[in-house]
Write a protein that holds these residues in place. Structure first.
Motif, PDB file in Angstrom:
ATOM      1  N   ALA A   1       0.832  -1.205   0.000  1.00 46.83           N
ATOM      2  CA  ALA A   1       0.000   0.000   0.000  1.00 46.83           C
ATOM      3  C   ALA A   1       0.866   1.255   0.000  1.00 46.83           C
ATOM      4  N   TYR A   2       2.038   1.174   0.614  1.00 47.96           N
ATOM      5  CA  TYR A   2       2.941   2.318   0.699  1.00 47.96           C
ATOM      6  C   TYR A   2       4.355   1.872   0.361  1.00 47.96           C
ATOM      7  N   ILE A   3       5.161   2.839  -0.011  1.00 51.39           N
ATOM      8  CA  ILE A   3       6.606   2.663  -0.117  1.00 51.39           C
ATOM      9  C   ILE A   3       7.248   3.711   0.771  1.00 51.39           C
ATOM     10  N   ALA A   4       8.024   3.276   1.738  1.00 50.70           N
ATOM     11  CA  ALA A   4       8.781   4.187   2.603  1.00 50.70           C
ATOM     12  C   ALA A   4      10.218   4.214   2.108  1.00 50.70           C
ATOM     13  N   THR A   5      10.746   5.393   1.892  1.00 52.28           N
ATOM     14  CA  THR A   5      12.086   5.513   1.335  1.00 52.28           C
ATOM     15  C   THR A   5      12.795   6.706   1.932  1.00 52.28           C
ATOM     16  N   GLN A   6      14.103   6.744   1.758  1.00 55.53           N
ATOM     17  CA  GLN A   6      14.892   7.870   2.224  1.00 55.53           C
ATOM     18  C   GLN A   6      14.696   9.055   1.285  1.00 55.53           C
ATOM     19  N   GLY A   7      15.024  10.247   1.767  1.00 55.15           N
ATOM     20  CA  GLY A   7      15.027  11.403   0.882  1.00 55.15           C
ATOM     21  C   GLY A   7      16.099  11.234  -0.170  1.00 55.15           C
ATOM     22  N   PRO A   8      15.754  11.384  -1.446  1.00 52.78           N
ATOM     23  CA  PRO A   8      16.747  11.166  -2.500  1.00 52.78           C
ATOM     24  C   PRO A   8      17.986  12.037  -2.310  1.00 52.78           C
ATOM     25  N   THR A   9      19.120  11.468  -2.617  1.00 51.98           N
ATOM     26  CA  THR A   9      20.375  12.210  -2.643  1.00 51.98           C
ATOM     27  C   THR A   9      20.697  12.571  -4.088  1.00 51.98           C
TER      28      THR A   9
ATOM     29  N   GLY B   1      -0.198   2.304  -8.327  1.00 51.37           N
ATOM     30  CA  GLY B   1       0.537   1.522  -7.344  1.00 51.37           C
ATOM     31  C   GLY B   1       0.537   2.179  -5.979  1.00 51.37           C
ATOM     32  N   PRO B   2       1.532   1.900  -5.177  1.00 52.37           N
ATOM     33  CA  PRO B   2       1.589   2.404  -3.796  1.00 52.37           C
ATOM     34  C   PRO B   2       1.894   3.902  -3.732  1.00 52.37           C
ATOM     35  N   VAL B   3       1.578   4.481  -2.584  1.00 52.05           N
ATOM     36  CA  VAL B   3       1.929   5.865  -2.290  1.00 52.05           C
ATOM     37  C   VAL B   3       3.345   5.891  -1.734  1.00 52.05           C
ATOM     38  N   ILE B   4       4.180   6.749  -2.285  1.00 53.95           N
ATOM     39  CA  ILE B   4       5.552   6.889  -1.787  1.00 53.95           C
ATOM     40  C   ILE B   4       5.570   7.958  -0.701  1.00 53.95           C
ATOM     41  N   VAL B   5       6.163   7.626   0.428  1.00 49.22           N
ATOM     42  CA  VAL B   5       6.309   8.576   1.526  1.00 49.22           C
ATOM     43  C   VAL B   5       7.787   8.612   1.899  1.00 49.22           C
ATOM     44  N   HIS B   6       8.321   9.799   2.044  1.00 47.45           N
ATOM     45  CA  HIS B   6       9.725   9.907   2.439  1.00 47.45           C
ATOM     46  C   HIS B   6       9.932  11.153   3.275  1.00 47.45           C
ATOM     47  N   CYS B   7      10.988  11.115   4.073  1.00 46.93           N
ATOM     48  CA  CYS B   7      11.450  12.287   4.815  1.00 46.93           C
ATOM     49  C   CYS B   7      12.940  12.402   4.525  1.00 46.93           C
ATOM     50  N   SER B   8      13.780  12.230   5.508  1.00 46.51           N
ATOM     51  CA  SER B   8      15.213  12.219   5.247  1.00 46.51           C
ATOM     52  C   SER B   8      15.744  10.789   5.294  1.00 46.51           C
ATOM     53  N   ALA B   9      15.579  10.126   6.434  1.00 46.42           N
ATOM     54  CA  ALA B   9      15.985   8.715   6.542  1.00 46.42           C
ATOM     55  C   ALA B   9      14.869   7.773   6.132  1.00 46.42           C
ATOM     56  N   GLY B  10      13.635   8.263   6.137  1.00 45.80           N
ATOM     57  CA  GLY B  10      12.519   7.422   5.716  1.00 45.80           C
ATOM     58  C   GLY B  10      11.993   6.510   6.793  1.00 45.80           C
TER      59      GLY B  10
ATOM     60  N   GLY C   1       7.188   7.203   9.195  1.00 40.31           N
ATOM     61  CA  GLY C   1       6.410   6.254   9.989  1.00 40.31           C
ATOM     62  C   GLY C   1       5.203   6.905  10.631  1.00 40.31           C
ATOM     63  N   CYS C   2       5.357   8.156  11.100  1.00 34.59           N
ATOM     64  CA  CYS C   2       4.219   8.860  11.701  1.00 34.59           C
ATOM     65  C   CYS C   2       3.094   9.037  10.690  1.00 34.59           C
ATOM     66  N   PHE C   3       3.429   9.454   9.478  1.00 32.70           N
ATOM     67  CA  PHE C   3       2.395   9.704   8.476  1.00 32.70           C
ATOM     68  C   PHE C   3       1.678   8.419   8.079  1.00 32.70           C
ATOM     69  N   ILE C   4       2.457   7.371   7.779  1.00 33.29           N
ATOM     70  CA  ILE C   4       1.839   6.132   7.315  1.00 33.29           C
ATOM     71  C   ILE C   4       0.998   5.506   8.419  1.00 33.29           C
ATOM     72  N   ALA C   5       1.497   5.500   9.651  1.00 31.81           N
ATOM     73  CA  ALA C   5       0.725   4.943  10.759  1.00 31.81           C
ATOM     74  C   ALA C   5      -0.568   5.731  10.959  1.00 31.81           C
ATOM     75  N   THR C   6      -0.497   7.043  10.896  1.00 31.92           N
ATOM     76  CA  THR C   6      -1.701   7.856  11.059  1.00 31.92           C
ATOM     77  C   THR C   6      -2.714   7.561   9.960  1.00 31.92           C
ATOM     78  N   SER C   7      -2.253   7.418   8.733  1.00 33.26           N
ATOM     79  CA  SER C   7      -3.156   7.119   7.620  1.00 33.26           C
ATOM     80  C   SER C   7      -3.853   5.770   7.816  1.00 33.26           C
TER      81      SER C   7
ATOM     82  N   VAL D   1       3.363  11.168  -4.217  1.00 32.71           N
ATOM     83  CA  VAL D   1       4.584  11.214  -3.413  1.00 32.71           C
ATOM     84  C   VAL D   1       4.340  12.194  -2.276  1.00 32.71           C
ATOM     85  N   VAL D   2       4.595  11.759  -1.037  1.00 34.19           N
ATOM     86  CA  VAL D   2       4.452  12.615   0.141  1.00 34.19           C
ATOM     87  C   VAL D   2       5.847  12.865   0.697  1.00 34.19           C
ATOM     88  N   MET D   3       6.214  14.120   0.778  1.00 35.56           N
ATOM     89  CA  MET D   3       7.535  14.517   1.274  1.00 35.56           C
ATOM     90  C   MET D   3       7.348  15.282   2.575  1.00 35.56           C
ATOM     91  N   ILE D   4       7.960  14.779   3.661  1.00 35.34           N
ATOM     92  CA  ILE D   4       7.767  15.385   4.978  1.00 35.34           C
ATOM     93  C   ILE D   4       9.125  15.804   5.540  1.00 35.34           C
TER      94      ILE D   4
END
Length: 585
Positions: free
Chosen positions: A388-396, A510-519, A524-530, A415-418
């Motif tokens: 349902a989601y993809i959790a990833t690091q902030g792209p370098t 497909g899945p929603v991509i969510v990322h912050c810096s380390a991912g 985790g806060c956003f995906i868990a809340t959703s 894509v959700v960027m936090i």
């Protein structure tokens, strides 16, 4: 890659006191130069005894041993002399300080000001130095003698001068006795603060600390999360008393092998051990007891909350802390990723994707691991929905192309960027264009940009060959630097906005991509809340602990800090009140 990366057996917050993996332990009892010299002399003496003519030892070895034995007393005398010189300097400093203080006090009591008293003390010191050294006093011989005559003729406070002289004499006597004792026995009038070199007692060595400890990690250092300074983090050993500052009676300890949270944060280098095997889940893996108990906790951990219990639990800080610290983090041991060049593809070299759920990029050369690698994991959604989601690091800068390959390959609609691009240091590269750009054969074009109070929304057109798709990016910028948000509504609004956009997306998306810096933290806060908002709407109850455990099974460290864990509870408590208010009205 067929092997699972075994999880760490230590907490994610021990960096500040643990050695890095590539470092050797530091020993407080490392032999000193004197130790080595003494051991060398002892070895030489033994060899000179054992290698006699009957033993057939080489003549050169016997001569070297004899020469070393002859040089021993000379070296020892030099060492003693050097030590006595240092001691003499210390005693001389004490003597001068006592005399200066005594004469300054005398001149002050005689009615002189503090500054003028200092001047006269310098004249006294100058007089004594002129008597000892073959040179004239700086202030002049006549001036110094006149001052000393005035001192000697003073009757009212002459006892201060006599006391000062007595203290100086006592210091000189003690100095002589101390130096004699030091020369004869190696020990002065009082035992030294450190252990003598002559005895064989060694201090306790300090190597790697226990796996469970209390440490403080803050984002003022280069944070391995995507977030903020953290409170002190107690981590509990099995059956041991917690070392936190809270009431120990309120903290429970689950009998599981905790793969505790770690943190650092300057170099983001974690000291991880490698317990257990490296087989993937569900394939007959033989896990260590610690790993096995941790996995069982993550699979079975649950704490259902009714609305009333949710509101009360959200205010129970000690209960939330105990629950958070008992939950294994399930981090991956970075030593298991030994592929050359992989370091350039990870923002933080200790935040790595769990292998059983990691996103594998399509590549023409499937044997080239680097071409298939991206630091991202698939996560289950509500009701066990796969991917349902993809959790990833902030792209370098090095992984922007890989990021867009993943977006296209997975047919991601959102894509959700936090995170901000910088928060004291770089958190994420600006991977989108202002107008249009091409990455890995994918043409990315900005269509519209909408600015809201707490986030901005961009609509992109992605085109590859003849196929064209639409992508939305929600960039949440209201997460404050170095702390969790003070208000829950902005995050709730973003969650609801993303859910509506997902419902409007094509069925083939497909899945929603969510990322912050380390991912792992804000992500985790956003995906868990959703997920939990859906559960609360559908079932009327929710299980934050179970959701956290499921997320950590798929990507280690999700909801990374206790503050974040508490924040998720506050957000859902507010959401439940919003749901119940219309029903009451």
């Amino acid at each position: 890659m067929t092997n699972r990366l075994s999880s760490s057996g230590r907490s994610h917050t021990e960096d500040s006191i643990f050695l890095k993996p590539e470092e050797d332990p530091v020993w407080l009892d490392e032999p000193t130069g004197a130790d080595r010299l003494r051991d060398l002399r002892a070895t030489a003496a033994k060899r000179s005894v054992s290698l006699g003519p009957q033993a057939g030892g080489p003549p050169g070895g016997r001569q070297a041993a004899a020469a070393a034995a002859e040089r021993g007393p000379q070296v020892k005398a030099v060492q003693k002399t050097y030590g006595l010189v240092l001691e003499l300097q210390r005693w001389a400093a004490v003597l001068v300080l006592s005399q200066v203080t005594g004469y300054w006090l005398f001149f002050v009591m005689e009615g002189n000001g503090p500054a003028s008293s200092v001047y006269k003390v310098l004249q006294v010191v100058d007089f004594y130095l002129g008597c000892i050294l073959p040179c004239n006093p700086v202030f002049g011989v006549d001036s110094a003698r006149q001052l000393m005559t005035e001192v000697a003729s003073t009757k009212e406070h002459h006892w201060v001068v006599l006391g000062t002289a007595g203290v100086g004499g006592a210091i000189c006597v003690l100095m002589v006795v101390h130096m004699v004792c030091k020369w004869n026995s190696g020990c002065g009038l009082w035992p030294a603060a450190t252990v003598s070199v002559e005895n064989c007692d060694r201090r306790q060595s300090v190597s790697r600390q226990p796996s469970f400890t209390l440490s403080e990690w803050t984002d003022a250092q280069e944070d391995l999360m995507d977030l903020d300074p953290e409170p002190q983090t107690p981590v509990f050993d099995l059956g041991a008393e917690p070392r936190g500052e809270g009431d120990a009676a309120t903290l429970t300890v689950t009998s599981v092998g905790l793969q505790e949270r770690r943190g650092s944060n300057v170099s983001l280098t974690l000291d991880m051990c490698t317990p257990g095997c490296t087989e993937p889940y569900g394939y007959g893996a033989q896990l260590s007891p610690r790993d096995q108990s941790a996995k069982e906790y993550l699979r079975e951990g649950a704490y259902p909350l009714t609305p009333a219990l949710l509101h009360a639990w959200a205010l129970d800080d000690q209960g939330l802390q105990a629950q958070f610290y008992e939950t294994p983090m399930n981090f991956v041991d970075p030593k298991e990723y030994t592929y050359p060049g992989l370091v350039r593809k990870n923002r933080y070299k200790t935040i790595l994707p769990n292998t059983h759920s990691r996103v594998i990029l399509d590549s023409q050369d499937e044997d080239d691991f680097l071409s298939t690698y991206i630091n991202a994991n698939y996560l289950k959604g509500y009701g066990g929905e796969e991917r349902a989601y993809i959790a990833t690091q902030g792209p370098t800068v090095n992984t922007v192309g890989d990021f867009w390959r993943m977006v296209w390959q997975e047919r991601c609609p959102i894509v959700v960027m936090i995170t901000n691009l910088e928060e004291k240091n770089e958190k994420c590269a600006e991977y989108w264009p202002e107008d249009s750009v091409t990455h890995e054969g994918i043409e990315i074009t900005v269509v519209t940009v909408t600015q809201e109070d707490d986030y901005s929304m961009r609509v992109f057109t992605l085109k590859r060959g003849e196929e064209e798709r639409s992508l939305r990016q929600y960039w949440y910028t209201s997460w404050p630097d170095q702390k969790t948000p003070d208000k829950a509504p902005p995050l709730l609004e973003l969650v609801q906005e993303v859910e509506m956009a997902r419902e409007d997306a094509p069925a083939t998306s497909g899945p929603v991509i969510v990322h912050c810096s380390a991912g792992i933290g804000r992500t985790g806060c956003f995906i868990a809340t959703s997920i939990l908002c859906k559960q609360l709407r559908t079932e009327g109850v929710l299980d934050i602990l179970k959701t956290t455990c499921q997320l950590r099974l798929d990507r280690g460290g999700m909801i990374q800090t206790c503050e974040q864990y508490q924040f998720v509870h506050h957000v859902l408590s507010l959401y439940e009140k919003q749901l119940s208010r219309p029903a009451e009205e």
